[in-house]
Design an enzyme around this catalytic site. Sequence first.
Site, short mmCIF file in Angstrom:
data_model
loop_
_atom_site.label_atom_id
_atom_site.label_comp_id
_atom_site.label_asym_id
_atom_site.label_seq_id
_atom_site.Cartn_x
_atom_site.Cartn_y
_atom_site.Cartn_z
N ARG A 113 7.49 -1.59 -28.09
CA ARG A 113 6.93 -0.46 -27.35
C ARG A 113 6.50 0.67 -28.27
O ARG A 113 7.10 0.87 -29.32
CB ARG A 113 7.98 0.11 -26.39
CG ARG A 113 8.03 -0.59 -25.08
CD ARG A 113 8.91 0.17 -24.12
NE ARG A 113 8.96 -0.52 -22.84
CZ ARG A 113 9.76 -0.18 -21.85
NH1 ARG A 113 10.59 0.85 -21.98
NH2 ARG A 113 9.76 -0.85 -20.73
N TYR A 152 0.94 -11.90 -13.88
CA TYR A 152 1.87 -10.86 -14.34
C TYR A 152 1.63 -10.55 -15.83
O TYR A 152 1.43 -9.39 -16.20
CB TYR A 152 3.33 -11.31 -14.13
CG TYR A 152 4.28 -10.35 -14.81
CD1 TYR A 152 4.70 -9.20 -14.16
CD2 TYR A 152 4.69 -10.56 -16.13
CE1 TYR A 152 5.51 -8.28 -14.80
CE2 TYR A 152 5.51 -9.65 -16.78
CZ TYR A 152 5.91 -8.52 -16.10
OH TYR A 152 6.71 -7.60 -16.74
N GLU A 195 6.08 -10.30 -23.95
CA GLU A 195 5.94 -10.67 -22.54
C GLU A 195 6.26 -12.15 -22.32
O GLU A 195 6.84 -12.52 -21.31
CB GLU A 195 4.55 -10.33 -22.02
CG GLU A 195 4.31 -8.84 -21.83
CD GLU A 195 5.31 -8.18 -20.86
OE1 GLU A 195 5.81 -8.87 -19.96
OE2 GLU A 195 5.60 -6.99 -21.03
N CYS A 222 17.64 8.66 -8.00
CA CYS A 222 16.34 8.03 -8.29
C CYS A 222 15.21 9.05 -8.20
O CYS A 222 15.14 9.83 -7.24
CB CYS A 222 16.10 6.90 -7.29
SG CYS A 222 14.50 6.12 -7.50
N CYS A 269 10.63 7.14 -1.08
CA CYS A 269 11.06 5.76 -0.85
C CYS A 269 11.42 5.52 0.61
O CYS A 269 12.39 6.06 1.14
CB CYS A 269 12.26 5.45 -1.74
SG CYS A 269 12.84 3.75 -1.53
N ASP A 322 6.44 -8.92 -10.84
CA ASP A 322 7.43 -9.97 -11.03
C ASP A 322 8.59 -9.66 -10.09
O ASP A 322 8.48 -8.77 -9.24
CB ASP A 322 7.87 -10.06 -12.50
CG ASP A 322 8.62 -8.82 -12.95
OD1 ASP A 322 8.68 -7.84 -12.17
OD2 ASP A 322 9.15 -8.82 -14.08
FE1 SF4 Z 1 14.81 4.52 -5.84
FE2 SF4 Z 1 14.08 3.56 -3.48
FE3 SF4 Z 1 15.06 1.95 -5.34
FE4 SF4 Z 1 16.64 3.68 -4.08
S1 SF4 Z 1 15.58 1.95 -3.20
S2 SF4 Z 1 16.62 3.28 -6.27
S3 SF4 Z 1 15.25 5.41 -3.86
S4 SF4 Z 1 13.13 3.08 -5.45
#
Ligand code: SF4
Length: 362
Positions: A32, A131, A48, A213, A219, A149
């Site tokens: 990277r 991919y 990869e 997160c 999400c 993936d």
């Molecule tokens: Fe983040 Fe959604 Fe995965 Fe929870 S489910 S870790 S909020 S992407």
Amino acid sequence: MEGSVANEPELSALRRALLAWYDQNGREMPWRQRGGSLPDPYHVLVSEAMLQQTQVATVIPYFNRFIRELPTLAALAAAPEQQVLRLWQGLGYYTRARSLRAAAVAVLQHFGGTLPRTAEELRQLPGVGPYTAGAIASIAFNQPAAILDGNVARVLSRLWRVTEPIDQPAVRARLWELAQASVDPQRPGDFNQAVMDLGALVCTPKAPACLTCPLYAQCAAAQAGEAEALPARLPRKAPRAVTHLVLALHRRDTWLLERRPARGMWANLWQFPTSEDEVPHLVGWALAHLGLKVAAPAHLGGFTQQTTHRTIRFEVHQAQVIGGRLRPKAGVWRKLGELQDLPMANPQQHVAQLLRNARARG
Ligand code: SF4
């Protein structure tokens, strides 16, 4: 937003949050580059290929050794297949190694020695599926190509709350659309690597850390309290149980190694003579298969190897050769300490270790 592409403002916020997280938390890897410069495309190709079905921590030492020994695409294309397999020994899924070498040859023959830049052209190379093509195009050439993936599918299915089983082709196709719509047009390689890292570090299969997160606000699964339940999958078939009988044959302190066929599992790798059928008499099998008369075999032990579709029980026997004539090209005789140049899959390396242990015990 459930199961569909978000509108642009939501996508922009998602990309910003993910890239900011990646800039702080992205994993260091030898292939990277960080801070805006692009990595060596050959390094991305090799990494990869190695990363398919294999964890990053396992790949790193293999990658470093591979690049040290074969530092350029031209060096890989010119290397004998056995050298490439030896460098791959222990990583498993050896078709990847053969395809990688074939891809290097194809780049030299059809693309003037330079890896093509787009996912469409990359897909023409042996072993390069959608991919890998998307990963190389985005990471090495900054092309707005998507990747998908198992890791990325998990993150996307949660993010967009895709509740149908992700191993269905139609659902897979929808996830590709979501991946393509999500990718950041300015920093596609970083975006894709950020999704991979998020899947590995935060959005893990069993215990997604939603509360920390960076995408929690966007999400859909986290908002619905369903993160752990996704992705849904079709019920898996149980792996088939089979037994392979190994008959390690020695003549004084040398052992017979045979090469596996050029097709199928562990193709072209070396092994102690092994019957994949449960033959009733190994002595008769040795005569028919190899042309050798052998003394009564002694059972040394057994172990189990799990592959994608099979649970293979290896039962290992050893026997002394007492006569007969080895069929032409049936194998080579080697001391147990001199197997380094014969690439072998993990189970056969395990057999070699069992034999060394037995010898050490006398
Ligand atoms: Fe983040 Fe959604 Fe995965 Fe929870 S489910 S870790 S909020 S992407």
